[in-house]
Motif scaffolding. Structure first.
Motif, PDB file in Angstrom:
ATOM      1  N   GLU A 173       0.817  -1.215   0.000  1.00 54.39           N
ATOM      2  CA  GLU A 173       0.000   0.000   0.000  1.00 54.39           C
ATOM      3  C   GLU A 173       0.853   1.268   0.000  1.00 54.39           C
ATOM      4  O   GLU A 173       0.518   2.253  -0.669  1.00 54.39           O
ATOM      5  CB  GLU A 173      -0.957   0.000   1.202  1.00 54.39           C
ATOM      6  N   ALA A 174       1.957   1.272   0.722  1.00 52.43           N
ATOM      7  CA  ALA A 174       2.833   2.453   0.744  1.00 52.43           C
ATOM      8  C   ALA A 174       3.464   2.684  -0.622  1.00 52.43           C
ATOM      9  O   ALA A 174       3.660   3.831  -1.049  1.00 52.43           O
ATOM     10  CB  ALA A 174       3.920   2.280   1.804  1.00 52.43           C
ATOM     11  N   ILE A 175       3.760   1.607  -1.314  1.00 52.91           N
ATOM     12  CA  ILE A 175       4.399   1.716  -2.627  1.00 52.91           C
ATOM     13  C   ILE A 175       3.414   2.232  -3.655  1.00 52.91           C
ATOM     14  O   ILE A 175       3.725   3.152  -4.433  1.00 52.91           O
ATOM     15  CB  ILE A 175       4.976   0.345  -3.027  1.00 52.91           C
ATOM     16  N   THR A 176       2.210   1.675  -3.670  1.00 53.37           N
ATOM     17  CA  THR A 176       1.243   2.142  -4.661  1.00 53.37           C
ATOM     18  C   THR A 176       0.713   3.526  -4.324  1.00 53.37           C
ATOM     19  O   THR A 176       0.355   4.293  -5.225  1.00 53.37           O
ATOM     20  CB  THR A 176       0.097   1.130  -4.820  1.00 53.37           C
ATOM     21  N   ALA A 177       0.691   3.885  -3.039  1.00 54.69           N
ATOM     22  CA  ALA A 177       0.328   5.259  -2.683  1.00 54.69           C
ATOM     23  C   ALA A 177       1.356   6.236  -3.243  1.00 54.69           C
ATOM     24  O   ALA A 177       1.001   7.302  -3.773  1.00 54.69           O
ATOM     25  CB  ALA A 177       0.228   5.408  -1.165  1.00 54.69           C
ATOM     26  N   ALA A 178       2.625   5.888  -3.131  1.00 51.08           N
ATOM     27  CA  ALA A 178       3.677   6.743  -3.695  1.00 51.08           C
ATOM     28  C   ALA A 178       3.533   6.841  -5.206  1.00 51.08           C
ATOM     29  O   ALA A 178       3.736   7.916  -5.794  1.00 51.08           O
ATOM     30  CB  ALA A 178       5.049   6.182  -3.332  1.00 51.08           C
ATOM     31  N   ALA A 179       3.156   5.734  -5.847  1.00 50.03           N
ATOM     32  CA  ALA A 179       2.980   5.747  -7.294  1.00 50.03           C
ATOM     33  C   ALA A 179       1.809   6.634  -7.702  1.00 50.03           C
ATOM     34  O   ALA A 179       1.918   7.431  -8.651  1.00 50.03           O
ATOM     35  CB  ALA A 179       2.761   4.317  -7.799  1.00 50.03           C
ATOM     36  N   ILE A 180       0.700   6.535  -6.992  1.00 50.30           N
ATOM     37  CA  ILE A 180      -0.474   7.342  -7.318  1.00 50.30           C
ATOM     38  C   ILE A 180      -0.181   8.822  -7.097  1.00 50.30           C
ATOM     39  O   ILE A 180      -0.550   9.683  -7.913  1.00 50.30           O
ATOM     40  CB  ILE A 180      -1.684   6.873  -6.490  1.00 50.30           C
ATOM     41  N   SER A 181       0.497   9.138  -6.012  1.00 51.40           N
ATOM     42  CA  SER A 181       0.869  10.538  -5.767  1.00 51.40           C
ATOM     43  C   SER A 181       1.785  11.067  -6.860  1.00 51.40           C
ATOM     44  O   SER A 181       1.649  12.211  -7.305  1.00 51.40           O
ATOM     45  CB  SER A 181       1.549  10.663  -4.402  1.00 51.40           C
ATOM     46  N   ALA A 182       2.723  10.226  -7.310  1.00 47.33           N
ATOM     47  CA  ALA A 182       3.637  10.643  -8.374  1.00 47.33           C
ATOM     48  C   ALA A 182       2.887  10.948  -9.661  1.00 47.33           C
ATOM     49  O   ALA A 182       3.202  11.919 -10.374  1.00 47.33           O
ATOM     50  CB  ALA A 182       4.682   9.557  -8.617  1.00 47.33           C
ATOM     51  N   VAL A 183       1.883  10.117  -9.982  1.00 48.75           N
ATOM     52  CA  VAL A 183       1.076  10.360 -11.181  1.00 48.75           C
ATOM     53  C   VAL A 183       0.315  11.673 -11.049  1.00 48.75           C
ATOM     54  O   VAL A 183       0.281  12.496 -11.971  1.00 48.75           O
ATOM     55  CB  VAL A 183       0.098   9.185 -11.412  1.00 48.75           C
ATOM     56  N   ALA A 184      -0.304  11.882  -9.890  1.00 49.40           N
ATOM     57  CA  ALA A 184      -1.148  13.065  -9.698  1.00 49.40           C
ATOM     58  C   ALA A 184      -0.349  14.355  -9.600  1.00 49.40           C
ATOM     59  O   ALA A 184      -0.873  15.431  -9.915  1.00 49.40           O
ATOM     60  CB  ALA A 184      -2.001  12.891  -8.447  1.00 49.40           C
ATOM     61  N   ASP A 185       0.910  14.274  -9.186  1.00 49.20           N
ATOM     62  CA  ASP A 185       1.711  15.480  -8.950  1.00 49.20           C
ATOM     63  C   ASP A 185       2.467  15.966 -10.175  1.00 49.20           C
ATOM     64  O   ASP A 185       3.149  16.996 -10.108  1.00 49.20           O
ATOM     65  CB  ASP A 185       2.718  15.218  -7.820  1.00 49.20           C
ATOM     66  N   ARG A 186       2.368  15.266 -11.296  1.00 53.51           N
ATOM     67  CA  ARG A 186       3.132  15.683 -12.483  1.00 53.51           C
ATOM     68  C   ARG A 186       2.628  17.024 -13.016  1.00 53.51           C
ATOM     69  O   ARG A 186       1.442  17.331 -12.941  1.00 53.51           O
ATOM     70  CB  ARG A 186       3.004  14.640 -13.591  1.00 53.51           C
ATOM     71  N   VAL A 187       3.551  17.799 -13.543  1.00 52.37           N
ATOM     72  CA  VAL A 187       3.191  19.075 -14.158  1.00 52.37           C
ATOM     73  C   VAL A 187       3.816  19.171 -15.536  1.00 52.37           C
ATOM     74  O   VAL A 187       4.803  18.500 -15.848  1.00 52.37           O
ATOM     75  CB  VAL A 187       3.649  20.270 -13.291  1.00 52.37           C
TER      76      VAL A 187
END
Length: 261
Positions: A173-187
């Motif tokens: 869960e910590a790994i996929t949370a980091a992945a989802i945050s990375a996707v959402a934070d792209r600019v």
């Protein structure tokens, strides 16, 4: 349990897949992150690299203790094989199918030769037909979506065969949370959010909402036979996703899959 003296050649042959699987997960735990995932994913997941290695080592121990782990080592990180920069749609699943031969490392997908396809995927195809008029497929190979930037990501990336949910709270869960945050934070180059739409089916998927920031979200009931009639059917997620992508300048996804993989 038989001793080594009682193991004939047939028994040794039967043990080979488990031995190979165990060695495979242990080897993944030792390899550089850039050899396991796309280069930009390696950078995004670097803060949780230690946790990822811990989970992979845990999978090796699971197999060594006699449990079959799904998907196999070659597919467990498959969702991160396509570049992070290419992601346009995020579809969040729960954990892999626990039926041997089904899990392939992409949420809701199965191997192209699997018949019949899982009922949740069959319901996804029914909604795809109702939404866009695209014919349901007999196979569950969703590579055509992944290759267009649809990230098919389970919250938990492994499972014991026959034991749904068995690898929850083991570190994924910590790994996929980091992945989802990375996707959402792209600019983009001008600092605006990169085009992205999140599709969240069911309560489990809805738990990632705090990670998505201002990302447009399409949410409904899960496509499972137990819940599809309570809001999944008729939700039109595929046309809505394309509308939201166009509004962000992100083009559209061709949701039609080939008749055969």
């Amino acid at each position: 349990m038989p001793t080594s003296d009682s193991l004939d050649s047939d028994a040794l042959f039967e043990l080979e897949p488990a031995v190979t699987q165990s060695a495979g997960f242990a080897e993944l735990a030792r390899r550089p992150l850039r050899e396991l995932v796309a280069a930009d994913w390696a950078e995004a997941l670097a803060p949780v690299e230690g946790k990822l290695r811990d989970v992979l080592a845990f999978l090796g121990r699971e197999v060594a203790e006699g449990h079959e782990v799904l998907p196999p080592p070659s597919n467990v990180l498959r969702a991160f094989g396509q570049p992070l920069a290419d992601v346009r749609v995020l579809i969040v699943g729960q954990d892999p199918y626990p039926t041997p031969g089904h899990a392939v490392g992409l949420s809701f997908a199965v191997d192209g030769a699997t018949r019949p396809i899982p009922r949740s995927l069959a319901n996804i195809y029914k909604e795809l037909e109702a939404d866009l008029g695209l014919p349901p497929r007999v196979h569950g190979d969703l590579r055509g979506w992944a290759e267009q930037g649809v990230l098919l990501l389970n919250r938990v990336l492994s499972v014991r065969a026959g034991e749904a949910g068995s690898h929850r709270n083991k570190g994924w869960e910590a790994i996929t949370a980091a992945a989802i945050s990375a996707v959402a934070d792209r600019v983009t180059a001008d600092g605006s959010p990169a085009p992205l739409v999140a599709i969240l089916w069911g309560r489990d998927a809805g738990t990632v909402l705090p990670l998505l920031g201002s990302t447009p979200v399409i949410s409904s009931a899960h496509p499972s036979p137990l819940s599809a009639s309570r809001g999944f059917f008729g939700s039109r997620p595929f046309s809505h996703a394309n509308t939201l992508l166009r509004e962000q300048g992100g083009g559209t996804v061709d949701w039609e899959l080939p008749p055969l993989p």
